[in-house]
Design a protein around this motif. Structure first.
Motif, PDB file in Angstrom:
ATOM      1  N   ALA A  63       0.828  -1.205   0.000  1.00  0.00           N
ATOM      2  CA  ALA A  63       0.000   0.000   0.000  1.00  0.00           C
ATOM      3  C   ALA A  63       0.863   1.256   0.000  1.00  0.00           C
ATOM      4  CB  ALA A  63      -0.926  -0.008   1.223  1.00  0.00           C
ATOM      5  N   HIS A  64       1.902   1.256   0.810  1.00  0.00           N
ATOM      6  CA  HIS A  64       2.801   2.410   0.897  1.00  0.00           C
ATOM      7  C   HIS A  64       3.481   2.675  -0.435  1.00  0.00           C
ATOM      8  CE1 HIS A  64       6.716   4.336   2.364  1.00  0.00           C
ATOM      9  NE2 HIS A  64       5.781   5.230   2.576  1.00  0.00           N
ATOM     10  N   GLN A  65       3.965   1.614  -1.077  1.00  0.00           N
ATOM     11  CA  GLN A  65       4.624   1.774  -2.367  1.00  0.00           C
ATOM     12  C   GLN A  65       3.640   2.208  -3.450  1.00  0.00           C
ATOM     13  OE1 GLN A  65       7.905   1.727  -2.996  1.00  0.00           O
ATOM     14  NE2 GLN A  65       8.145   1.483  -0.780  1.00  0.00           N
TER      15      GLN A  65
ATOM     16  N   ALA B 157      -6.545 -10.299   7.818  1.00  0.00           N
ATOM     17  CA  ALA B 157      -5.466  -9.325   8.039  1.00  0.00           C
ATOM     18  C   ALA B 157      -5.577  -8.235   6.987  1.00  0.00           C
ATOM     19  CB  ALA B 157      -4.117 -10.028   7.929  1.00  0.00           C
ATOM     20  N   ASP B 158      -5.742  -7.028   7.453  1.00  0.00           N
ATOM     21  CA  ASP B 158      -5.936  -5.917   6.535  1.00  0.00           C
ATOM     22  C   ASP B 158      -5.036  -4.775   6.972  1.00  0.00           C
ATOM     23  OD1 ASP B 158      -8.732  -3.731   5.661  1.00  0.00           O
ATOM     24  OD2 ASP B 158      -6.835  -4.127   4.670  1.00  0.00           O
ATOM     25  N   ALA B 159      -4.311  -4.228   6.045  1.00  0.00           N
ATOM     26  CA  ALA B 159      -3.418  -3.129   6.409  1.00  0.00           C
ATOM     27  C   ALA B 159      -4.184  -1.913   6.911  1.00  0.00           C
ATOM     28  CB  ALA B 159      -2.561  -2.735   5.203  1.00  0.00           C
ATOM     29  N   ARG B 160      -5.501  -1.896   6.703  1.00  0.00           N
ATOM     30  CA  ARG B 160      -6.336  -0.765   7.122  1.00  0.00           C
ATOM     31  C   ARG B 160      -5.745   0.557   6.631  1.00  0.00           C
ATOM     32  NH1 ARG B 160      -6.706  -1.881  13.385  1.00  0.00           N
ATOM     33  NH2 ARG B 160      -4.683  -2.809  12.945  1.00  0.00           N
ATOM     34  N   TYR B 161      -5.092   0.419   5.485  1.00  0.00           N
ATOM     35  CA  TYR B 161      -4.407   1.589   4.928  1.00  0.00           C
ATOM     36  C   TYR B 161      -5.400   2.440   4.157  1.00  0.00           C
ATOM     37  CZ  TYR B 161      -1.232   4.281   2.009  1.00  0.00           C
ATOM     38  OH  TYR B 161      -0.578   5.285   1.359  1.00  0.00           O
ATOM     39  N   LYS B 162      -5.428   3.706   4.437  1.00  0.00           N
ATOM     40  CA  LYS B 162      -6.269   4.650   3.700  1.00  0.00           C
ATOM     41  C   LYS B 162      -5.362   5.689   3.060  1.00  0.00           C
ATOM     42  CE  LYS B 162     -10.115   2.795   5.097  1.00  0.00           C
ATOM     43  NZ  LYS B 162     -10.998   2.065   4.162  1.00  0.00           N
TER      44      LYS B 162
END
Length: 273
Positions: free
Chosen positions: A146-148, A258-263
């Protein structure tokens, strides 16, 4: 020619469904580490990575700045855990496990998950802790992807396309582990099939993201990163499944949930100091 050789090898050896047993590329443990050292190290790293991820989630939800050093530490621990996993899984001096189907002893990566080796109590503890380690690596993989993706300008919708690949990975590992308990040769073919499927899906994702971003090398790096970590997590997940096969559904549910919960937060500043 090559396919026939693979068929002959599988039929003759009926190797277990894990990658090291299939490839038979074990090393002699040049560092001389005790079999318990790396599993304990992976557990410590798993806990540390979860602490960092939790801190990142909290700052993102509060729209606070995230120091670049936080990601540096997360990436460093993540890659160290992946390297340690490969070193451990391909070690040739791990405890042996008696394979009743094959009538011989095999090197056992998840020996601490086998009740025949450590007893029922410690084997349950081993499965739980190894599941947590694999879960932590899996969760960090989601967050790193997600970050990348965010740094490449891709939105959350494009990042979540990786979920299809991840589901295929987890279902394939589960099916291979289950089949290995009743039909080892079938387990091998399932493992080969889902590896090919995942590779093709990653290749398609690489092409699509390259078209979207025009950043071929960064997209290639993300794809290669995913495949390398995918193999490490697969090797650990299979050992969880083989340790207690009837727990495979809860384990897979744990991984999938498992979820990065990335927004994606375009207004979240990053402190580069």
């Amino acid at each position: 020619m090559i396919s026939s050789a693979i068929v002959e090898y599988i039929n003759a050896n009926a190797p277990m469904s894990n990658i090291p047993e299939l490839l038979n590329l074990h090393h002699s443990n040049p560092l001389g580490l005790h079999p318990m050292v790396i599993p304990i190290l992976l557990l410590v790293l798993g806990i540390a990575m979860r602490v960092l991820i939790t801190g990142i989630y909290r700052k993102q939800s509060n729209n606070q700045a995230i120091k670049s050093s936080t990601y540096h530490w997360l990436y460093a621990m993540w890659w160290f855990s992946v390297a340690a996993t490969y070193y451990y899984c391909f070690s040739g001096d791990l405890p042996l496990f008696e394979d009743v189907d094959l009538g011989r002893k095999e090197i056992c990566i998840g020996w601490f998950c086998q009740r025949q080796v450590v007893g029922i109590g410690w084997s349950i503890v081993g499965v739980v802790l190894l599941s947590y380690v694999a879960y932590s690596m899996f969760n960090v993989l989601l967050h790193v992807i997600a970050h990348q993706s965010d740094r490449m300008g891709l939105g959350e919708k494009q990042w979540r396309e990786w979920n299809w690949i991840i589901v295929t990975m987890l279902l394939g590992a589960s099916a291979a582990g289950i089949a290995d308990d009743t039909a080892p040769i079938t387990g091998i073919w399932i493992m080969i099939a889902y590896h090919v499927a995942v590779f093709l899906m990653v290749l398609v994702k690489l092409v699509v993201d390259t078209v979207r971003t025009r950043l071929f090398w960064r997209c290639l790096l993300s794809a290669a990163c995913f495949l390398v970590v995918f193999e490490a997590i697969t090797m650990l997940a299979i050992e969880c499944i083989e340790g207690y096969i009837y727990l495979f559904l809860p384990i897979v549910a744990l991984f999938v949930s498992a979820d990065a919960r990335y927004k994606k937060k375009s207004n979240t500043p990053v402190d580069t100091k």
